[in-house]
Design a protein around this motif. Structure first.
Motif, PDB file in Angstrom:
ATOM      1  N   ARG A 114       0.889  -1.181  -0.190  1.00 18.01           N
ATOM      2  CA  ARG A 114       0.047  -0.117   0.062  1.00 18.01           C
ATOM      3  C   ARG A 114       0.864   1.308  -0.057  1.00 18.01           C
ATOM      4  NH1 ARG A 114      -3.105  -3.284   3.783  1.00 18.01           N
ATOM      5  NH2 ARG A 114      -2.060  -2.125   5.454  1.00 18.01           N
ATOM      6  N   ALA A 117       1.724   1.740  -3.377  1.00 23.63           N
ATOM      7  CA  ALA A 117       0.738   2.014  -4.294  1.00 23.63           C
ATOM      8  C   ALA A 117       0.785   3.765  -4.155  1.00 23.63           C
ATOM      9  CB  ALA A 117      -0.359   1.575  -4.043  1.00 23.63           C
ATOM     10  N   SER A 118       0.777   4.164  -2.782  1.00 25.53           N
ATOM     11  CA  SER A 118       0.407   5.665  -2.504  1.00 25.53           C
ATOM     12  C   SER A 118       1.462   6.338  -3.327  1.00 25.53           C
ATOM     13  CB  SER A 118       0.612   5.728  -1.154  1.00 25.53           C
ATOM     14  OG  SER A 118       1.839   5.636  -0.505  1.00 25.53           O
ATOM     15  N   ALA A 120       2.903   5.514  -6.015  1.00 27.96           N
ATOM     16  CA  ALA A 120       2.428   5.560  -7.571  1.00 27.96           C
ATOM     17  C   ALA A 120       1.526   6.536  -7.888  1.00 27.96           C
ATOM     18  CB  ALA A 120       2.200   3.973  -7.881  1.00 27.96           C
ATOM     19  N   GLN A 121       0.490   6.746  -6.917  1.00 30.13           N
ATOM     20  CA  GLN A 121      -0.507   7.691  -7.300  1.00 30.13           C
ATOM     21  C   GLN A 121      -0.117   8.892  -7.234  1.00 30.13           C
ATOM     22  OE1 GLN A 121      -3.541   6.642  -3.879  1.00 30.13           O
ATOM     23  NE2 GLN A 121      -4.438   5.000  -5.187  1.00 30.13           N
ATOM     24  N   LEU A 122       0.878   9.297  -6.148  1.00 23.29           N
ATOM     25  CA  LEU A 122       1.459  10.634  -5.939  1.00 23.29           C
ATOM     26  C   LEU A 122       2.447  11.037  -7.370  1.00 23.29           C
ATOM     27  CD1 LEU A 122       2.436  12.992  -4.168  1.00 23.29           C
ATOM     28  CD2 LEU A 122       4.448  11.685  -3.481  1.00 23.29           C
ATOM     29  N   SER A 124       1.166  10.648 -10.259  1.00 23.12           N
ATOM     30  CA  SER A 124       0.339  11.309 -11.174  1.00 23.12           C
ATOM     31  C   SER A 124       0.168  12.875 -10.850  1.00 23.12           C
ATOM     32  CB  SER A 124      -0.872  10.797 -10.809  1.00 23.12           C
ATOM     33  OG  SER A 124      -1.655  10.860  -9.606  1.00 23.12           O
ATOM     34  N   ASP A 125       0.376  13.264  -9.695  1.00 23.20           N
ATOM     35  CA  ASP A 125       0.185  14.676  -9.332  1.00 23.20           C
ATOM     36  C   ASP A 125       1.353  14.925  -8.107  1.00 23.20           C
ATOM     37  OD1 ASP A 125      -0.448  17.443  -8.864  1.00 23.20           O
ATOM     38  OD2 ASP A 125      -2.330  17.023  -8.421  1.00 23.20           O
ATOM     39  N   SER A 128       0.303  17.484  -5.101  1.00 22.70           N
ATOM     40  CA  SER A 128      -0.886  17.368  -4.414  1.00 22.70           C
ATOM     41  C   SER A 128      -0.707  17.111  -3.083  1.00 22.70           C
ATOM     42  CB  SER A 128      -1.777  16.397  -4.889  1.00 22.70           C
ATOM     43  OG  SER A 128      -2.784  15.864  -4.256  1.00 22.70           O
ATOM     44  N   LEU A 131      -2.283  14.009  -1.619  1.00 21.51           N
ATOM     45  CA  LEU A 131      -1.839  12.686  -2.074  1.00 21.51           C
ATOM     46  C   LEU A 131      -0.370  12.499  -1.119  1.00 21.51           C
ATOM     47  CD1 LEU A 131      -2.151  12.564  -6.107  1.00 21.51           C
ATOM     48  CD2 LEU A 131      -3.301  11.182  -4.205  1.00 21.51           C
ATOM     49  N   GLN A 138       0.331   6.124   4.900  1.00 24.46           N
ATOM     50  CA  GLN A 138       0.860   4.747   4.466  1.00 24.46           C
ATOM     51  C   GLN A 138       2.147   4.444   5.202  1.00 24.46           C
ATOM     52  OE1 GLN A 138      -1.007   2.563   3.520  1.00 24.46           O
ATOM     53  NE2 GLN A 138      -2.948   3.893   3.034  1.00 24.46           N
ATOM     54  N   ARG A 358      10.776   4.427  -5.426  1.00 25.61           N
ATOM     55  CA  ARG A 358       9.860   3.368  -5.997  1.00 25.61           C
ATOM     56  C   ARG A 358      10.834   2.164  -6.345  1.00 25.61           C
ATOM     57  NH1 ARG A 358       5.407   4.767  -9.897  1.00 25.61           N
ATOM     58  NH2 ARG A 358       4.767   2.412  -9.434  1.00 25.61           N
TER      59      ARG A 358
END
Length: 450
Positions: A114, A117-118, A120-122, A124-125, A128, A131, A138, A358
């Protein structure tokens, strides 16, 4: 003549009655695993005498010579050997399963997934705030997941140590009982019911001792047991009425060692051996868990130091600590995440350093260097060990069941045979009574002759 017949009939009736009682005893103990089938051995009663050169023989019937106990030292030893191997496997697997549950219930690997995954989401922006806050939370959950795993492993280790200590105490108590049984055997008449009962007690004690620690047994002509721990060259635990206690020492790393008469001894089978192996395996597993935590601290802090925050300054440490016990979240704010590479300006949307983080988390070069790879390897190694030992345990269980079945066939009570014996001895009792009646009839006939 009638008097001899009466004595013969009386002895036959007494012998048949004793045989019936022994058969009833066998039937009553048909479900008693510690009981060994018994029979009565009979001997002829004959007296001889004479006057001058004339000799005569007087038939006196039959007597109980001894109680015969079905026995097989070889099968008993095989049952003890296979049972000791099985209990060792059970104890070892039990310890490893407890460690596996501790790690899986702590959720370290899912928390690591997780966290990735967080990140990876960061990507994208990268600027943010929400995020970034999600990444920090996490990371906090991941750091906190190591603590329960360590506590559960410590609890398992303490349980195994306490269990081993109690088993050592029980083993010594059984050895003391074995010495007292040896003493009783030396004072008991051969071929008696009491001796057979003591033999049952002896074998039951030896069976219980072997399940705790593998033993080798030698019997003297009186049936007394000399017990050695380990193999035929191992230290003597029981000889005659004397015992030598087994003791246990706990090393700083939690592993066990055993001593007899102040000298180190190796226990290869029995529950103690299984717990010893499980504790030794826990040392390695705990080291691997520390390696995973240390790797997580190193790669994330290294990536933070090499990157820049949105404010354009090097990132502070993400985690603190040196191992699974003390790892903790060091970052206080999502704005402190260094996602941009060195040399970038403030508020850079570059994710070069984020991708480097990552990659470091999932690194497999060199093999097993990244924290995710280390955790994956730990769980795979643990599950493989449990699976392999489970297969071995089932094979050992088959051997133990086979040995027990062979022993039961040799020494156990067969109800069909005992039922046939009941009929046979009843008929023998009736026949002996008939002999007495015939003797009485002859005697009465002689008295009536005028």
């Amino acid at each position: 003549m009638p008097t001899n017949l009466i004595l013969v009939g009386k002895s036959g009736a007494s012998a048949a009655r004793s045989s019936l009682e022994m058969t009833a005893q066998n039937i009553a103990n048909a479900d008693n695993q510690s009981y060994v089938r018994r029979t009565t051995a009979l001997a002829e009663v004959v007296s001889t005498g004479g006057i001058n050169l004339n000799s005569s023989t007087a038939l006196g019937g039959v007597r109980i010579d001894r109680i015969v106990r079905a026995d097989s030292h070889y099968l008993q030893a095989e049952v003890r050997r296979t049972a000791a191997a099985l209990t060792r496997s059970d104890a070892e697997i039990g310890g490893l399963l407890a460690v596996q549950d501790a790690i899986e219930q702590a959720g370290i690997y899912p928390a690591m997934a997780r966290f990735e995954a967080s990140l990876a989401q960061l990507a994208s922006d990268p600027l943010s705030p929400s995020l970034r806050t999600a990444v920090v939370e996490q990371a906090r959950t991941l750091a906190q997941s190591f603590g329960p795993a360590v506590q559960s492993m410590d609890g398992t280790r303490q349980y195994l140590q306490t269990s081993a200590s109690e088993r050592v105490s029980t083993f010594n108590n059984l050895a003391g009982e074995m010495a007292r049984t040896n003493l009783a055997l030396s004072r008991t008449t051969t071929g008696t019911t009491m001796q057979a009962a003591l033999f049952d007690q002896r074998d039951a004690l030896l069976s219980q001792m072997s399940e705790i620690a593998g033993i080798v047994v030698a019997h003297d002509p009186l049936g007394r047991a000399t017990v050695r721990i380990g193999d035929s060259a191992g230290p003597v635990i029981v000889t005659g009425r004397e015992t030598e206690p087994l003791s246990m020492a706990i090393a700083p790393d939690g592993t066990l060692s055993f001593l007899v008469a102040g000298g180190a001894t190796s226990i290869q089978s029995g529950a103690l051996a299984g717990e010893e192996r499980a504790l030794a395996r826990m040392v390695d597993l705990r080291s691997k868990l520390d390696d995973a935590a240390a790797s997580l601290v190193f790669v994330t802090n290294d990536a933070q130091a090499n990157g820049l925050t949105p404010a354009g300054i090097p990132g502070p440490a993400l985690f603190s600590g040196t191992g699974a016990r003390d790892i903790a979240l060091a970052l206080t704010d999502g704005a402190q995440l260094a996602t941009a590479p060195a040399g970038s300006g403030s508020n850079s949307r570059s994710i070069v350093n984020l991708e480097a983080l990552r990659s470091a988390l999932a690194s497999t070069t060199p093999p097993g260097s990244g924290p995710a790879s280390l955790m994956d390897g730990l769980l795979l190694d643990l599950s493989s060990n449990i699976a392999g030992r489970t297969i071995t345990r089932e094979a050992l269980r088959t051997l133990a069941d086979g040995a027990q079945s062979a022993l039961t066939a040799q020494t156990g009570v067969d109800l069909d045979t005992e039922a046939a014996n009941l009929v046979r001895f009843e008929q023998a009792f009736q026949a002996s009574g008939r002999v007495i009646q015939v003797a009485v009839d002859i005697f009465d006939t002689l008295l009536e002759i005028r």
